[in-house]
Design an enzyme around this catalytic site. Structure first.
Site, PDB file in Angstrom:
ATOM      1  N   TYR A   1       0.815  -1.230   0.000  1.00  4.17           N
ATOM      2  CA  TYR A   1       0.000   0.000   0.000  1.00  4.17           C
ATOM      3  C   TYR A   1       0.846   1.276   0.000  1.00  4.17           C
ATOM      4  CZ  TYR A   1      -0.442  -0.256   5.288  1.00  4.17           C
ATOM      5  OH  TYR A   1      -0.266  -0.330   6.626  1.00  4.17           O
ATOM      6  N   GLU A   2       0.175   2.386  -0.206  1.00  6.79           N
ATOM      7  CA  GLU A   2       0.852   3.684  -0.403  1.00  6.79           C
ATOM      8  C   GLU A   2       1.812   3.645  -1.586  1.00  6.79           C
ATOM      9  OE1 GLU A   2      -1.348   5.640   2.049  1.00  6.79           O
ATOM     10  OE2 GLU A   2       0.190   6.570   0.818  1.00  6.79           O
ATOM     11  N   GLY A   3       1.416   2.945  -2.636  1.00  7.36           N
ATOM     12  CA  GLY A   3       2.298   2.795  -3.800  1.00  7.36           C
ATOM     13  C   GLY A   3       3.148   1.554  -3.618  1.00  7.36           C
TER      14      GLY A   3
ATOM     15  N   GLN B   1       7.462   2.582  -6.199  1.00 10.44           N
ATOM     16  CA  GLN B   1       8.513   3.375  -5.526  1.00 10.44           C
ATOM     17  C   GLN B   1       9.823   3.301  -6.316  1.00 10.44           C
ATOM     18  OE1 GLN B   1       7.568   5.135  -2.904  1.00 10.44           O
ATOM     19  NE2 GLN B   1       5.585   4.094  -2.863  1.00 10.44           N
TER      20      GLN B   1
END
Lengths: 591, 591
Positions: B436-438, B443
Site C-alpha cells: 500500500y501507499e504505492g 517506488q
C-alpha cells in the site's frame, strides 16, 4: 486464484533432458519402470492433484482440522479425497512390491508428491508422514511387524505419524520425558508429544504412531532412546482391528498456515499405558528415526517447490488478466504482465522455482542410486552426495519458498493481501517449511560439520568436480559459462576458508553455516540453469518440440545467472568477511 | 510474546548522536522544541504505547474490526484506547499551533509513531491517515474549510481517510468511475471506493473522507481529477454535527493481517449523492493528494521499523528464556541465545532494524528542513533530498520488515508458527506494507525515473557526496571505512550505468528499478552504521553513558557492514549484468 495445472512439460524436461532420470529405469531394482510408464504416471498424478486435491485446498484453510471430544474432524471433502488417493494406489508408487508397492524410483514418487504439495500442502503432509513410517518399518522392523503394518501403510489404508518433540525442548531430544516400560511381549508407553502432524484424524480406520522414547532404565541422552510403533487400534492376529490403544489427541494447534493438517498434542498412556512394539534395537531409536528424517527432509524441500509453483501459476494468471497502467513502449493500456517490474517478479519466481525443482530431483536421484545403484562405487558415491545435498535441498528450497510466495502476493497488489484471493494461503502455508524436519539452522550446521568438515571437504570437492566438468564439456554460452564458473570458484574458496579456519573458535561453524548453505544453494541453482540452457539450446537446434518453451528456458537461465547468482557472492562474502564478527557475538551483544 | 518496551535509548542515540536532530530545535518554526522536551515526549509516548496500545494488539488480531449493518465494530478496548490517545494530545505533536497543534518537528512525531506501530500497527494506521488528511487541508483547503476541519482532526476528535482506489484499477488512477457534480455551494459525489483504511468505525463522532474523483465534465485521465472532502456527518455553521451524509460502508475485507484496521469498501451517493466540498483547484486533485502520499510513504516505511523492532524484542526475549541444546564451547545446557546461528538471526534483525530506523529519521529530518529550514538553499537542498529518500525509505524498510519478522518466527522455532505465541501476527501485519501507499515497484520506478534520471543524477550525486564526506572526515575503523567506501563506489557506478544506458530500451528503467532501489537502501544502511560506529566509539572513549550499549552499537555496525552490505553488491550486479535480460523479457517469456 487460478486453477492448478500440473507442470507436466517442466517435469518431463527436468527428468529427461536435464537430469537423465531414465538411466534409473535400466537398473534391475526398477525393472517395472520405463519412460512411457513414468510419463503416464506423471500425467495421471497431475490430473489427480488438480481435480481431487486442489479444489479442497481453500476449504481446508477456512475450516481447519479441529479436535472435538478426543477426535479430529477434517474439513469437508478431505476424507473422500483421501479415499480416492488410496483407491488409485498413489501411496504405493515407490514402495516395495513384496508388500504391495509398485517398485518405481523414489524420484518418480517425488514428481507426484510435488503435485500433491502444489494442490494441497496440508493434505500432502499425510502421505508424506506415512511414507516416512514405511521407511522406518522397511529398514528396521522385524518381519512380523513388517507383515502386519507394511501392506496397510503402503496401500494408504492406514496412515503414519512421527512422535519426537516434547514441549520442554523442540529440537533437543537428549532429555525426553516419555518413558517405555517392558510388559509381556510389548512395552507400555507413557508421556506427551507435541507437533504431531496428522496425529489424529477421521480419514482412515487406523493410525500408526512411531514414537521415540527411552526405556525406563535407559542411560540419559540420545543414546538411551528407542523407537516404538504404537497403533491407534491394536491389531489382532488375523489382521483385523482390536481394542483402542491408550493414546489420544489432547488438542490441535491454531497455526499460521497448513490449517487443514492437524498438528496434535498426543497423550500416550493416560490409563494403563499405550501398547507399543519396539522397532530396531534398544538405544538405536534416534539412528532409526534418522532414516525417516532424511527422507522427510527432501520432501520438505519439495514442499517448497510445490508451493512456489502454485504461487507462480496464480501470479502469472493474474498478471495476464489484470489490466492496469500503460505500456512503457506504446502508451497503450495493458495487462500488468506488460510492466517490466512485474516481469522481473514473475521471472524471479519462475527461475528460482526451476532451480529448486532441479535440486530436489537431483538429490532424489542420488537417493535412488545410493540404494539401488548397480555397483558399490555408485552406491557409495551417491550416499555421500545424497548426504551432502539433503540439507541444502531442505533449507535452500524452504528459504526461497517464502520469497517466491511473497512475490506471488506482491504481483497481486492489494488483492494479494485479501484472503479471498487465495494467494496469502500459500505464503502462510510455506512459513513452516523452514522450521520443521530440523530447522534450517540445524540443516546448515549439519552441512558444515558433518558434510563439509568431517570428510575434510572430499564430498564437496566431488560435487564441485561435477560442476567443473559441466563447464568444460560445453561452451555454447560463454557469458553464462564464465559467470557460473566464477560462482563455482567462489564456492570453492569459501569451502576452503571454512576448512582452513574452523578451529579458530568454537563458534565458527555455527556463525558461518547459514550463509555457506545459502551460497551452495545458489551455486547449485546456477549449475542446473546452465545445464538447462545447454539442453534447451540443443532442442532448439534440433527443431524438436515446443520452441517457445525452450526459448523461455534459455531466458530463465540467463535471468537466474545474471540476477540471482550474484546473491551467492554476497553469502560468500558474509562467510569470509563475517566469520570474525559472527564468532565474536555472545549473549551480551544484544541490548 | 514479550511485553513491548519502547526503545528509548535507541531513539535518543539516533536523534542526538547519529543524526543531530537537535539542530532542528534552533529553527524559528520549532521554538516550542528543546532537547529536554523531546526527551520527555519520547519517554511518555513510549509508556503510552506500551501501556495502552500494546495490550490490545492481540485481541484486535483475533476479533477483527467488522462491518455489521452498515457500521464497523472495533475490537474490545479500541474505542477507549483511542479516546485516551486523543485526551493525551498525541495526535497534535507536530501540528500547526494556529489550529491547536504543538508545533514540534515531524521527526519527533515520527518517534511516537514508531512506538504506535510497534505496539499496535492496526491502531497506528488510524492517526496516520488522519495526519495525511491534515496535511491535505493545511496545504490546499480554503480558510473556511480549514477552520471547520483542522481543529477537530488535529485534536483527533475526528479521523481522516484517503479514498483513491477503485476496484477495476488499483494503482492506476487514470480511469476513475466515481463522479462529482456541482450542486449549490458543494458537489454531489457518486461512486464506490475500495481499500479504505479506517473508512468506517465507532471510535469518533465523525469521519472526514478525502475523495479523489473527476468532475462529471472533466477531461479523461489523471489531469481531470479533483479532490473533495466528504464528512460522514455534515457540519453545521456552529460546528455541531448535522445530517448523516450519503456515504456508507459496504463491507470490510478479510485480510492476511492488520485485522483490527477495517479495510472498507465505501459507497458514496447511493441516494441523492454524498455532499462534498472541493479542496484545491479543479483538476489539481492528484497533485494535492500527493501531499498526503509523500507524508504517508515515510510513515509506511516507519511501520516497517515499528514491526521489526517488535519482532526483535519478542525474539530476543524468547531466545534468552528458551533452554535447549548445548554450548558449542562448554557442552553445558544453554538458552538458545547461546547458539551462534540464533545470534546471527538476532543480529541480522537488530542491525537491519537500526539501519531502517536511521533512514526513516534522516528522511524525516529532510522533511522538516525542506519546509522549515532557515534559508532557501537549505529548503531546496532538502526538498530534493527528501524526494530522493522517500521511495527508498518506503520500499527498502518494507521489504526488510518481511525478512525481520520472518526471522522473528524462525527464532521461535515451531512455537513461532503457532498463532498463540503472537509473533506470526507481526509477520502477517507486515506483509501489506510493501503494497500500500504505492507498491514497492512503483517506488522503485519513482526513484529511477523522477529522482535519478530527471535531474541527470544531481540529487543522487549530492547524497553520495555526503556519504563520501563521512568517509573522509573520520578514520578510526579503516576496515569498516574501506568496506563502506567500496559500497558507495559501487552505487555510484550503478547510478552512472543507469544514466548512461537508460535510453537503450523502453523497458530499461522498469527492469533495473527494484534492484537499484535495494542497492541504494543497503548502502544508506551502511552509511548510518558507519557513522553509528564512530559515534559509539566517541562515547566509549569519553566514558559517558552505558558502555555495553555503545559496544553493542559497534558490533551491530561491524555485523551489518560485513554480513549485510555484501547484498548491495549483488543488487548492483543484478542491475548492471541483468539489465539486458531484464529488458528483453516480454509477455511471452513465461511458459
Amino acid at each position: 486464484m487460478a486453477d492448478y495445472q500440473a507442470p507436466v512439460s517442466e517435469i518431463s524436461f527436468v527428468l529427461n533432458d536435464l537430469l537423465d532420470v531414465p538411466k534409473l529405469y535400466a537398473l534391475p531394482d526398477f525393472s517395472e519402470a520405463s519412460a512411457e510408464l513414468v510419463d503416464a504416471v506423471v500425467e495421471e498424478a497431475g490430473k489427480f492433484a488438480a481435480q481431487v486435491f486442489a479444489p479442497i485446498n481453500r476449504v481446508g484453510d477456512l475450516q481447519h482440522s479441529r479436535a472435538v471430544n478426543g477426535e479430529v474432524v477434517t474439513p469437508d471433502g478431505f476424507k473422500e479425497a483421501y479415499q480416492l488417493f488410496v483407491d488409485n494406489g498413489w501411496m504405493s508408487l515407490a514402495q516395495d512390491p513384496e508388500y504391495g508397492g509398485q517398485g518405481l524410483p523414489f524420484t518418480v514418487h517425488m514428481t507426484a508428491s510435488e503435485f500433491w504439495n502444489s494442490a494441497n500442502t496440508s493434505m500432502a503432509l499425510c502421505p508424506m508422514l506415512t511414507a516416512g513410517a514405511i521407511d522406518v518399518f522397511a529398514a528396521h522392523a522385524s518381519n512380523e511387524l513388517k507383515a502386519i503394518y507394511l501392506p496397510k501403510l503402503i496401500s494408504g489404508e492406514w496412515t503414519g505419524t512421527m512422535n519426537l518433540t516434547e514441549s520442554h525442548a523442540g529440537s533437543d531430544l537428549s532429555n525426553l520425558k516419555t518413558k517405555a516400560t517392558p510388559h509381556d511381549d510389548h512395552y507400555l508407553i507413557k508421556g506427551q508429544k507435541i507437533y504431531i502432524t496428522w496425529g489424529e484424524h477421521d480419514m482412515t480406520d487406523n493410525i500408526v504412531h512411531i514414537v521415540l522414547a527411552p526405556l525406563a532404565d535407559a542411560p540419559a541422552g540420545v543414546k538411551g532412546l528407542s523407537l516404538f510403533v504404537v497403533p491407534k487400534f491394536l491389531v489382532n492376529e488375523d489382521g483385523s482391528l482390536g481394542e483402542r490403544n491408550d493414546v489420544k489427541v489432547v488438542s490441535t494447534e491454531h497455526k499460521l498456515g497448513i490449517n487443514a493438517s492437524p498438528t496434535c498434542v498426543m497423550s500416550f498412556g493416560e490409563n494403563a499405558g499405550a501398547v507399543g512394539y519396539m522397532i530396531g534395537e534398544p538405544g538405536q531409536g534416534l539412528a532409526c528415526m534418522f532414516t525417516l528424517m532424511n527422507h522427510a527432509r527432501l520432501e520438505v524441500g519439495l514442499e517448497g517447490v510445490g508451493l512456489s509453483e502454485r504461487a507462480y501459476q496464480d501470479a502469472l494468471s493474474y498478471a495476464r488478466e489484470r489490466v492496469q497502467g500503460r505500456s512503457p513502449a506504446t502508451g497503450d493500456s495493458i495487462s500488468i504482465i506488460g510492466h517490466p517490474d512485474v516481469q522481473r517478479m514473475l521471472m524471479q519466481m519462475k527461475s528460482l522455482t526451476d532451480a529448486m525443482r532441479a535440486l530436489c530431483y537431483d538429490a532424489s536421484m542420488s537417493h535412488d542410486l545410493r540404494t539401488h545403484g548397480d555397483d558399490e562405487e555408485t552406491r557409495d558415491y551417491h550416499s555421500t552426495r545424497f548426504a551432502l545435498l539433503t540439507p541444502v535441498t531442505k533449507a535452500w528450497c524452504t528459504e526461497l519458498v517464502n520469497e517466491v510466495t511473497s512475490l506471488g502476493i506482491q504481483v497481486h497488489g492489494g488483492m494479494g493481501f485479501v484472503e479471498e484471493t487465495g494467494v496469502a494461503q500459500h505464503y502462510r502455508d510455506a512459513r513452516i517449511t523452514s522450521i520443521y524436519e530440523g530447522t534450517n539452522g540445524i540443516q546448515a550446521n549439519d552441512l558444515v560439520n558433518r558434510k563439509l568438515i568431517r570428510d575434510g571437504g572430499a564430498g564437496v570437492k566431488a560435487l564441485m568436480n561435477e560442476m567443473t566438468q559441466s563447464v568444460e564439456s560445453a561452451g555454447d554460452f560463454p557469458e553464462l559459462r564464465d559467470a557460473f564458473r566464477a560462482g563455482v570458484s567462489e564456492l570453492q574458496e569459501t569451502s576452503n576458508y571454512i576448512l582452513d579456519n574452523h578451529k579458530d573458535s568454537d563458534y565458527f561453524e555455527g556463525a558461518v553455516a547459514y550463509n555457506y548453505l545459502m551460497q551452495m544453494g545458489y551455486v547449485c541453482g546456477a549449475w542446473y540453469h546452465y545445464r538447462s540452457a545447454l539442453a534447451a539450446h540443443k532442442k532448439l537446434q534440433s527443431g524438436e518440440g515446443d520452441s517457445q518453451f525452450y526459448a523461455n528456458k534459455l531466458l530463465a537461465a540467463r535471468f537466474y545467472i545474471h540476477q540471482m547468482l550474484p546473491r551467492a557472492f554476497a553469502f560468500g562474502s558474509a562467510v569470509r568477511d563475517g566469520a570474525g564478527i559472527g564468532s565474536e557475538l555472545n549473549e551480551q551483544s544484544f541490548s
